[in-house]
Design a protein around this motif. Structure first.
Motif, mmCIF file in Angstrom:
data_model
loop_
_atom_site.group_PDB
_atom_site.id
_atom_site.type_symbol
_atom_site.label_atom_id
_atom_site.label_comp_id
_atom_site.label_asym_id
_atom_site.label_seq_id
_atom_site.Cartn_x
_atom_site.Cartn_y
_atom_site.Cartn_z
ATOM 1 N N GLY A 194 -1.489 3.151 8.721
ATOM 2 C CA GLY A 194 -2.318 2.957 7.542
ATOM 3 C C GLY A 194 -2.171 1.558 6.970
ATOM 4 N N ALA A 195 -0.934 1.031 6.968
ATOM 5 C CA ALA A 195 -0.714 -0.322 6.465
ATOM 6 C C ALA A 195 -1.415 -1.356 7.346
ATOM 7 N N LYS A 223 1.607 2.943 2.540
ATOM 8 C CA LYS A 223 1.158 3.825 3.616
ATOM 9 C C LYS A 223 2.052 3.692 4.843
ATOM 10 N N PRO A 224 2.020 4.697 5.737
ATOM 11 C CA PRO A 224 2.747 4.561 6.999
ATOM 12 C C PRO A 224 2.248 3.355 7.787
ATOM 13 N N SER A 249 0.807 -1.224 0.000
ATOM 14 C CA SER A 249 0.000 0.000 0.000
ATOM 15 C C SER A 249 0.834 1.265 0.000
#
Length: 318
Positions: free
Chosen positions: A107-108, A103-104, A101
């Motif tokens: 978020g992941a 994402k950080p 993804s």
């Protein structure tokens, strides 16, 4: 009313937790703390040996009955997924989506919690399953023991992922319960014990007879009137009344160093297990850096990664 957690000895509770976590078989609830969780994660490879043997019987039996190594491989991989509720495959797909993804960490982790599977997960699952089936469909009497070694190595990767010093990515969940619960000495001991079991099975496989000759009350090959792919002459079978000869299977790398089948099979599988554990360690390191620790999904992904790489290494070496 749901069953109340039973109070049993630490060893029995750990075994029940290991079976309940890594297989589809129901077990009575037990009181679980981090000490019990650590013992359960140490027992994981031995649960893997049992799962691998069950899948190996399917591999051999389906191949013998149908005369098709490919069908045997498909059913063996399917049986293994059913015996584990496909949780490890689900974890692999979730981790692939989370890492892919971009994402950080938070978020992941949110992506990994979703019930759907994204494109990264789908592609990863397809590749892993195809590789497993392709490797197991080779015409070789050692395929069944390679499967057992790979499944045990997958669970051994979990033991090492739960060792001291490996954090959990979330404050709750399976990862939080088992992270850091296995001492390094216990992980080493379990690794040596698992390797010893695999060596014994490798020597059995190198002796020549099919797994079915050890555990089946009759000969499926003679019963259905053809020569099995795991018989005396590999890559040559009698199908629908005529002989099909695909030629000799290419020798593995270790065959260029020795002609001793016992040494080749045992050493090759041990090296394959080391490769599987190494691949799982690299993925675990990536997940810890990216997510901040391990989760249940990460553990499942490690299982499938170690299993697949072990199978790949075995087909190259043995």
């Amino acid at each position: 009313m749901p069953d109340e957690p039973s109070r049993v000895s630490g060893a029995r509770a750990a075994w029940r937790l290991a079976v309940g976590t890594f297989t589809v078989f129901p077990v009575r609830p037990v009181d679980v703390d981090r000490a019990v969780a650590g013992r359960a994660m140490s027992l994981a490879p031995f649960v893997g040996v049992l799962l691998g043997l069950a899948a190996a019987v399917v591999l051999e039996a389906a191949g013998a009955v149908s005369g098709s190594p490919l069908l045997g491989a498909v059913l063996a991989v399917g049986a293994l997924a059913w015996l584990t509720r496909a949780l490890h495959l689900d974890g692999l797909a979730d981790l692939a989506d989370g890492l892919g993804s971009g994402k950080p960490a938070d978020g992941a982790l949110d992506v990994m919690k979703r019930s759907d599977i994204g494109p990264f997960g789908v592609v990863t699952l397809v590749i892993v399953l195809l590789v497993q089936v392709a490797v197991l469909s080779r015409d070789d009497t050692a395929a069944w023991v390679a499967l057992v070694a790979a499944v045990a190595t997958g669970r051994l990767a979990v033991t090492w992922a739960c060792r001291e010093g490996v954090p959990a990515a979330r404050p709750t969940g399976l990862g939080a319960l088992v992270a850091g619960t296995v001492r390094r000495g216990a992980a080493i001991t379990v690794t040596l014990a698992t390797a010893a079991v695999v060596v014994v099975l490798a020597l059995v496989a190198a002796a020549g007879p099919s797994l079915l000759d050890y555990c089946w009350p009759f000969d499926l090959r003679s019963t259905f009137g053809y020569t099995s792919y795991s018989g005396v002459a590999p890559y040559s079978e009698l199908t629908y009344g005529y002989s099909v000869d695909a030629g000799p299977r290419p020798a593995g790398l270790l065959h260029h160093l020795s002609d001793d089948p016992y040494l080749i099979t045992a050493a090759g599988l041990l090296l394959a297990m080391a490769a599987g554990l190494g691949a799982a360690a690299l993925l675990r390191r990536r997940a810890v850096r990216r997510l901040g620790g391990v989760t249940g999904d990460v553990l499942g992904a490690l299982v499938e990664t170690a299993t697949t790489v072990t199978l790949l290494a075995a087909v190259v070496l043995v």
